[in-house]
Enzyme design. Sequence first.
Site, PDB file in Angstrom:
ATOM      1  N   ASN A  52       0.834  -1.207   0.000  1.00  0.00           N
ATOM      2  CA  ASN A  52       0.000   0.000   0.000  1.00  0.00           C
ATOM      3  C   ASN A  52       0.865   1.252   0.000  1.00  0.00           C
ATOM      4  O   ASN A  52       0.594   2.232  -0.720  1.00  0.00           O
ATOM      5  CB  ASN A  52      -0.894   0.034   1.240  1.00  0.00           C
ATOM      6  N   ARG A 404     -10.788  -3.992 -14.425  1.00  0.00           N
ATOM      7  CA  ARG A 404      -9.686  -4.896 -14.063  1.00  0.00           C
ATOM      8  C   ARG A 404     -10.226  -6.320 -14.091  1.00  0.00           C
ATOM      9  O   ARG A 404     -11.309  -6.588 -13.597  1.00  0.00           O
ATOM     10  CB  ARG A 404      -9.157  -4.621 -12.652  1.00  0.00           C
ATOM     11  N   ARG A 434      -5.192   2.283 -13.321  1.00  0.00           N
ATOM     12  CA  ARG A 434      -3.815   2.427 -12.843  1.00  0.00           C
ATOM     13  C   ARG A 434      -3.192   1.093 -12.440  1.00  0.00           C
ATOM     14  O   ARG A 434      -3.759   0.322 -11.689  1.00  0.00           O
ATOM     15  CB  ARG A 434      -3.775   3.401 -11.668  1.00  0.00           C
ATOM     16  N   HIS A 464     -15.351   3.456 -14.952  1.00  0.00           N
ATOM     17  CA  HIS A 464     -15.180   2.681 -13.731  1.00  0.00           C
ATOM     18  C   HIS A 464     -16.423   1.868 -13.396  1.00  0.00           C
ATOM     19  O   HIS A 464     -16.397   1.015 -12.513  1.00  0.00           O
ATOM     20  CB  HIS A 464     -14.850   3.647 -12.576  1.00  0.00           C
ATOM     21  N   TYR A 497     -12.340  -9.530  -2.182  1.00  0.00           N
ATOM     22  CA  TYR A 497     -13.024  -8.249  -2.025  1.00  0.00           C
ATOM     23  C   TYR A 497     -14.509  -8.491  -1.786  1.00  0.00           C
ATOM     24  O   TYR A 497     -15.114  -9.348  -2.421  1.00  0.00           O
ATOM     25  CB  TYR A 497     -12.888  -7.398  -3.290  1.00  0.00           C
ATOM     26  N   ARG A 593     -14.210   2.424   4.492  1.00  0.00           N
ATOM     27  CA  ARG A 593     -13.008   1.620   4.695  1.00  0.00           C
ATOM     28  C   ARG A 593     -11.743   2.451   4.752  1.00  0.00           C
ATOM     29  O   ARG A 593     -10.889   2.254   5.602  1.00  0.00           O
ATOM     30  CB  ARG A 593     -12.864   0.597   3.564  1.00  0.00           C
ATOM     31  N   HIS A 621     -15.202  -3.511  -0.185  1.00  0.00           N
ATOM     32  CA  HIS A 621     -15.184  -2.802  -1.463  1.00  0.00           C
ATOM     33  C   HIS A 621     -16.576  -2.419  -1.947  1.00  0.00           C
ATOM     34  O   HIS A 621     -16.719  -1.593  -2.848  1.00  0.00           O
ATOM     35  CB  HIS A 621     -14.494  -3.704  -2.503  1.00  0.00           C
TER      36      HIS A 621
END
Length: 714
Positions: A52, A404, A434, A464, A497, A593, A621
């Site tokens: 992270n 993704r 990214r 997204h 997730y 979160r 998530h």
Amino acid sequence: MKDQTINLNEPEYYFNRELSWLEFNYRVLQEALNEKTLLLERLKFTAIFSANLDEFFMVRVAALKRQIEAEVTKLTPDGRTPVQQIYDINNHLRPLIKQLVENFEYKLKQELITHGVYLVNFVDLNEKQRDYLHQYFDSSIFPVLTPLAVDPSHPFPHMSNLSLNLAVLVKNPDTGAELFARVKVPKTLPRFITFPPELRKVHNCDEIPLWVGIPIEQVMSHYLEALFPGMNVQECHNFRLTRDADLGVQEDEADDLLLAIQQELRKRRFAGSAVRLEIHPSMADNIKQMLMEGLDLEEIDVYEIDGLLGLNHLFDLASLPLPELKDTPWSGIIPPPFDQFQELEMAKENEDDNTISDKFFAMIRKSDLMVHHPYHSFSSTVQQFITQAAHDPHVMAIKMTLYRTSGDSPILKALIDAAENGKQVIALVELKARFDEENNIIWARKLENAGVHVVYGIVGLKTHTKIILVVRKEKDQIRRYVHIGTGNYNPKTARLYTDIGLISCREDLGADLTDLFNFLTGYSKQKAFRKLLVAPVTMRDRMIAMIKREAEHSRDGGSGRIIAKMNSVVDVPVIQALYRASQAGVKIDLIVRGICSLRPGIEGISENIRVISIIGRFLEHSRIFYFHNNGEEEIYIGSADWMGRNLSRRVEAITPIEEPKLIKQLQEILEIMLSDNRQSWELKSDGSYVKRIPVEGEEEVSTHEILMRMAKQH
């Protein structure tokens, strides 16, 4: 009632975004420190904290440095300049890193030893073990090493992002001159060299340990003479480099976006400015200064690590075969009514494929379905939806967004099968996701080669949203089936997730997704949707309007109530709407979160707002938004957080959930999280987070454990 004299733009009402993120990573660190967490899970959280932090420097710190270079003076909502933020990050971060490293070096490593896992130092090895490493060095390491000298005829070498290196000082015995060289630790070799069973004997241990290994950089440093024959190696020090890794693609100027991103990816490893240098405290000042000058870094950019560099590599150790030191493996259950199709697939000789797909789509027509990963199996629900559509002869078209996914994804295979089966298949692949740009380019090429129509979205906006539209011909009509979710179409992350998805054939949702795909692939200027909240078109305005509506109900004597769950809350207009709702008496619970710029518990401003964060074995998530609406409850799920980028610079979709049974399920999930006293942290008005713990006699409530148990019961 709202005090009209209060200026909600005052910096005191906001937390800094970057420092709030550091607080999130602090909560991750606490999982690594918590003795209630199993040992290899603590090792995993140590690696997560480190990974992270790498991304934080590559993206957020790098962005601040670019602002400083550009002489940006605009203040953040909390009143900080870019320079102030860099210094504040530094001051907050150093104690956390010290705590992380000391916990690993002096606690976790010792606990691993009690379970037969030894990460050893070279000085502790016996002669046979050293001989083995010498042979390994000669055969496997030495051939791939390339020392790079630094002197007037050799400029300071280019070093790749996140590279681990050796800074070597050698002396010419003939002239007495001291020379500097850099040796890169090869990423093509394992970070930890493991000993075979016959060489695992360690001091003060009678039994043969399960695993004995040594960091590769220690082996390299002890056999460096082979790289510098005729020279005397004086000093050797490890260092690790982090660079700015954001891509600088100008979409509006790129003739070919895919080609432009490919070119930027080639530069990413080397071209970005250095933003962080990690060294061991023993590094000599002259070598440190040479590195700082060569990399154009200042003292504030240097982090001394009194231990192993690159703790993200501890993922390797966390995967050791010690199941008693890990969480019990979880495999998502197949929820009803999807479970009937497992039996049908197993008895295919009695059911042809067309019958199975007919029954599958009939199941969706019967009622809306909701899936909750990882508690529910991804492969048997969402993946099954796409696979059935790909092979069903009545399906005419499949459209979906891909932000993704995994490289070996069965989702991609299903889309390719659909195209080969003659269906119209459109995949909107987000090339600007990214750190997944390279993967997405590979998928895009594969899909295009198979006949899938691949598009890359809208200039200036990231796509997204997580949506699938299936168009099916049924008798004399066309029917549309949809999936609208909170997470990526990635079978691997769906096991880690938490995400929620709606599968439906409601006509209004099908019509909205049709309009949304036209917006994404054509020249549509869609301004309104029937049911969906879509960013950047309607979402922020609708969200703020619903928050205001709760305030009006409260002022009129009703009971205003908002519960919202997401990853981050940063958007100032939304935060100000929440403050005003709190002033009107609305009770607001936020389950956030990560980053939260909203400051709860301020008298006269936000005393009716409570913020908690849940950190545990799964990454929270999902996004859920609940509004009481004076008894006519509304609840939504979707892909967007309350951040400026989600609401203004991304294409996002949030859908209402209207099936009463599903509304009840979502409310139950939210209530479990709000009552959590094992995994949750409460945000205080001073910016600190306090871990909730059960009071004496109170039952422990762990969100993930309860939801796993509930999934099994259904």
